[in-house]
Write an enzyme that holds these catalytic residues in place. Structure first.
Site, PDB file in Angstrom:
ATOM      1  N   ASP A  14       0.852  -1.184   0.000  1.00  0.00           N
ATOM      2  CA  ASP A  14       0.000   0.000   0.000  1.00  0.00           C
ATOM      3  C   ASP A  14       0.895   1.243   0.000  1.00  0.00           C
ATOM      4  O   ASP A  14       2.124   1.146  -0.157  1.00  0.00           O
ATOM      5  CB  ASP A  14      -1.019  -0.044   1.154  1.00  0.00           C
ATOM      6  CG  ASP A  14      -0.380   0.136   2.529  1.00  0.00           C
ATOM      7  OD1 ASP A  14       0.862   0.249   2.613  1.00  0.00           O
ATOM      8  OD2 ASP A  14      -1.125   0.167   3.525  1.00  0.00           O
ATOM      9  N   CYS A  66       2.655  -3.518   4.124  1.00  0.00           N
ATOM     10  CA  CYS A  66       1.799  -2.383   4.492  1.00  0.00           C
ATOM     11  C   CYS A  66       2.417  -1.762   5.746  1.00  0.00           C
ATOM     12  O   CYS A  66       3.615  -1.928   5.983  1.00  0.00           O
ATOM     13  CB  CYS A  66       0.332  -2.801   4.659  1.00  0.00           C
ATOM     14  SG  CYS A  66      -0.014  -3.956   6.000  1.00  0.00           S
ATOM     15  N   THR A 108       1.839  -2.410   8.996  1.00  0.00           N
ATOM     16  CA  THR A 108       2.155  -3.446   9.982  1.00  0.00           C
ATOM     17  C   THR A 108       2.473  -4.795   9.362  1.00  0.00           C
ATOM     18  O   THR A 108       3.009  -5.674  10.047  1.00  0.00           O
ATOM     19  CB  THR A 108       0.943  -3.681  10.908  1.00  0.00           C
ATOM     20  OG1 THR A 108      -0.172  -4.052  10.072  1.00  0.00           O
ATOM     21  CG2 THR A 108       0.606  -2.428  11.706  1.00  0.00           C
ATOM     22  N   HIS A 110       8.564 -25.357   7.518  1.00  0.00           N
ATOM     23  CA  HIS A 110       7.475 -26.138   8.102  1.00  0.00           C
ATOM     24  C   HIS A 110       6.117 -25.856   7.457  1.00  0.00           C
ATOM     25  O   HIS A 110       5.269 -26.740   7.409  1.00  0.00           O
ATOM     26  CB  HIS A 110       7.356 -25.852   9.607  1.00  0.00           C
ATOM     27  CG  HIS A 110       8.493 -26.415  10.400  1.00  0.00           C
ATOM     28  ND1 HIS A 110       8.490 -26.462  11.777  1.00  0.00           N
ATOM     29  CD2 HIS A 110       9.692 -26.953  10.014  1.00  0.00           C
ATOM     30  CE1 HIS A 110       9.620 -26.998  12.211  1.00  0.00           C
ATOM     31  NE2 HIS A 110      10.374 -27.291  11.159  1.00  0.00           N
ATOM     32  N   HIS A 126       5.159 -32.367   8.044  1.00  0.00           N
ATOM     33  CA  HIS A 126       4.495 -31.070   7.893  1.00  0.00           C
ATOM     34  C   HIS A 126       3.385 -31.103   6.845  1.00  0.00           C
ATOM     35  O   HIS A 126       2.459 -30.300   6.895  1.00  0.00           O
ATOM     36  CB  HIS A 126       5.520 -29.991   7.542  1.00  0.00           C
ATOM     37  CG  HIS A 126       6.626 -29.902   8.545  1.00  0.00           C
ATOM     38  ND1 HIS A 126       6.402 -29.524   9.848  1.00  0.00           N
ATOM     39  CD2 HIS A 126       7.948 -30.171   8.441  1.00  0.00           C
ATOM     40  CE1 HIS A 126       7.559 -29.570  10.507  1.00  0.00           C
ATOM     41  NE2 HIS A 126       8.507 -29.949   9.688  1.00  0.00           N
TER      42      HIS A 126
END
Ligand code: RB5
Length: 160
Positions: free
Chosen positions: A13, A70, A72, A103, A138
């Site tokens: 963004d 972005c 965060t 994993h 996994h």
């Protein structure tokens, strides 16, 4: 071993734009063909647009991985993860980025331009791209995630 598909989707963004430019330069300098999907200016925009665009490139197989940024790393990763088959991980340190590949076979990486500086961001990117999925035990868990995604149910959990 590096994937033969060296195309990588990159998007952010407006908040992530300056860091995205740095990441773009690093990727291009390390042999990746960068599919840069914007945003093209620091004018306020909406992170779901860019999480979605990058996720679709990964989902279609056009790009091997996606990296989204972005403020965060949260909103844009949430958006990408709504696209089926996407496993997008918000990481602010390299250990999680490595384990997300080993994993969880993560196919997209997210981080926050307000959370990590550029050196740390590039360390996270490098670690993520060097990580190899280990498969084995996994895979059963990834199959369970896919089952939740496609059926909204999980037979193993006998949820009522
Ligand atoms: C934009 O202000 C901000 O909300 C966005 O960049 C991101 O941090 C959302 O998760």
């Amino acid at each position: 071993m590096m994937s033969t598909n060296m195309r990588i989707a990159l998007a952010s963004d407006h908040v992530g734009l300056p860091l995205r430019r740095i990441v773009n330069g690093w990727l291009a300098g390390h042999g990746w063909t960068v599919v840069d999907l914007g945003a093209d200016s620091e004018e306020r925009t909406d992170y779901p647009l860019f999480g979605f665009k990058a996720a679709r490139r990964v989902q279609s197989g056009d790009c091997r991985f996606g990296i989204v940024i972005c403020g965060t790393g949260i909103g844009i990763s949430l958006s990408a993860n709504k696209v089926h088959g996407i496993r997008c991980v918000p990481c602010s340190e390299p250990y999680s980025a490595l384990l997300a590949r080993q994993h969880n076979d993560a196919n997209m990486l997210a981080f926050g331009a307000r959370v990590v500086g550029s050196d740390l961001a590039l360390m996270i990117v490098r670690t993520f791209l060097e990580g190899e999925y280990e498969g084995g035990r996994h895979q059963r868990r990834l199959d369970m995630i896919a089952e939740i995604e496609t059926t909204q149910d999980l037979a193993a959990a006998a949820v009522t």
